[in-house]
Enzyme design. Structure first.
Site: not given
Ligand code: SIN
Length: 314
Positions: A46, A71-74, A133, A196-197, A275
């Site tokens: 991660k 939208s995890m936010g690292l 991100c 990335n997404s 995914t």
């Molecule tokens: C996230 O943790 O929000 C995703 C990480 C990323 O898209 O780089």
């Protein structure tokens, strides 16, 4: 004849090109060990920040029929947690490739500090700098700011001598492919990871007339089937533009052997799965490997090098 998925990447040898995408199944040492024991050819941590982060409020990941929004936010366990893991892994497995180590500082200074720490460490694997991100409120995706990207890479390569790649967001215009290529080609990068997404999409639950994730009023990064054509376009655009020493990792919409084949045909060397790994778990790598081999056997390809990058025009 049985096709071989053997892949050479940055002078190392991998049984196959498949890896997890950073962010999926790689937050804890337990998940990382499960990847190590899976059929994946390689794996990545991660993205780490200096200190542990809880990330955005939940719900922050939602699977939808054609992919996902997140939208995890690292959220991550902090840099030292992953550094201990990769060093320990190297010591216990001297004959295996170490995990890739992903970092995502919140500022230029933090990125430099994290990379200095890696440079000064015993880690001898590959580092990925996440410049893309889309999910940290108030922090735009770095790699959409071309000047900032150039500034970071200039400062990084003043001291960083280990293998380094960058994770890029998707680009949507030839002008942007060209500008980014001009910047990337100025540096001794080992690879770029596309993509990335697709940032800041919106998925809606019409029955409840509501968004499906809590952070950022429901806006989040889109992955899965929705993004494959954009991912392939980015892999192809950078493969045909970048200095050939800079390899491509293809990420985006890989859920079958055919998706993998298409990324390789566009020029990818390694392939990351996000995914669909989230949906199926690490056993997905058995299936992907079989499906890709089947396609290669049917087409009469013994090795990936026979078709990598050889997408035909009309
Ligand atoms: C996230 O943790 O929000 C995703 C990480 C990323 O898209 O780089």
């Amino acid at each position: 004849m049985s096709a071989s998925l053997h892949t050479s990447f940055l002078h190392s040898s991998y049984d196959n090109p498949f890896m997890n995408a950073s962010g999926v199944h790689c937050m804890t040492t337990k998940e990382l060990e499960e990847l190590s024991e899976s059929k994946a050819g390689g794996f990545i941590t991660k993205s780490a920040t200096t200190l542990q982060r809880d990330g955005n409020p939940e719900p922050r990941y939602f699977s939808v029929p054609l992919g996902s929004i997140n939208s995890m936010g690292l959220p991550n366990a902090g840099f030292e947690y992953y550094m201990s893991y990769v060093l320990d892994y190297q010591e216990k497995n001297p004959n295996l490739n170490p995990p890739f180590f992903s970092v995502a500082g919140m500022s230029v200074e933090e990125n430099l500090k994290l990379l200095r720490r890696i440079q000064d460490s015993e880690f001898y694997g590959v580092t990925e700098l996440n410049l893309s991100c889309p999910n940290v409120p108030g922090k735009p995706q770095v790699a959409y700011d071309f000047e900032l990207t150039k500034e970071i890479l200039t400062k990084v390569f003043e001291f960083f001598k280990k293998p380094l790649g960058v994770k890029l967001p998707p680009y949507f215009d030839f002008a942007h492919f060209n500008i980014m290529t001009d910047i990337l080609n100025q540096f001794p990068l080992c690879y770029v990871n596309c993509i990335n997404s697709i940032g800041n999409g919106l998925y809606i639950d019409s029955e409840n007339e509501s968004v499906v994730i809590r952070p950022k009023d429901g806006f989040g990064g889109i992955g899965g089937d929705y993004v494959k054509p954009t991912a392939l376009a980015n892999v192809r655009a950078f493969y045909t533009r970048l200095n050939p020493n800079i390899k491509i990792i293809g990420t985006g919409g890989i859920r079958s052997g055919q998706d993998a084949f298409e990324h390789l045909l566009c020029g990818a060397t390694m392939l990351q799965v996000g995914t669909e790994l989230y949906k199926e778990g690490p056993s997905i790598f058995d299936r992907l490997e079989c499906e890709l081999k089947d396609i290669m056997n049917k087409k009469g390809y013994a090795t990936i090098d026979e078709f990598r990058g050889k997408l035909k025009g009309l």
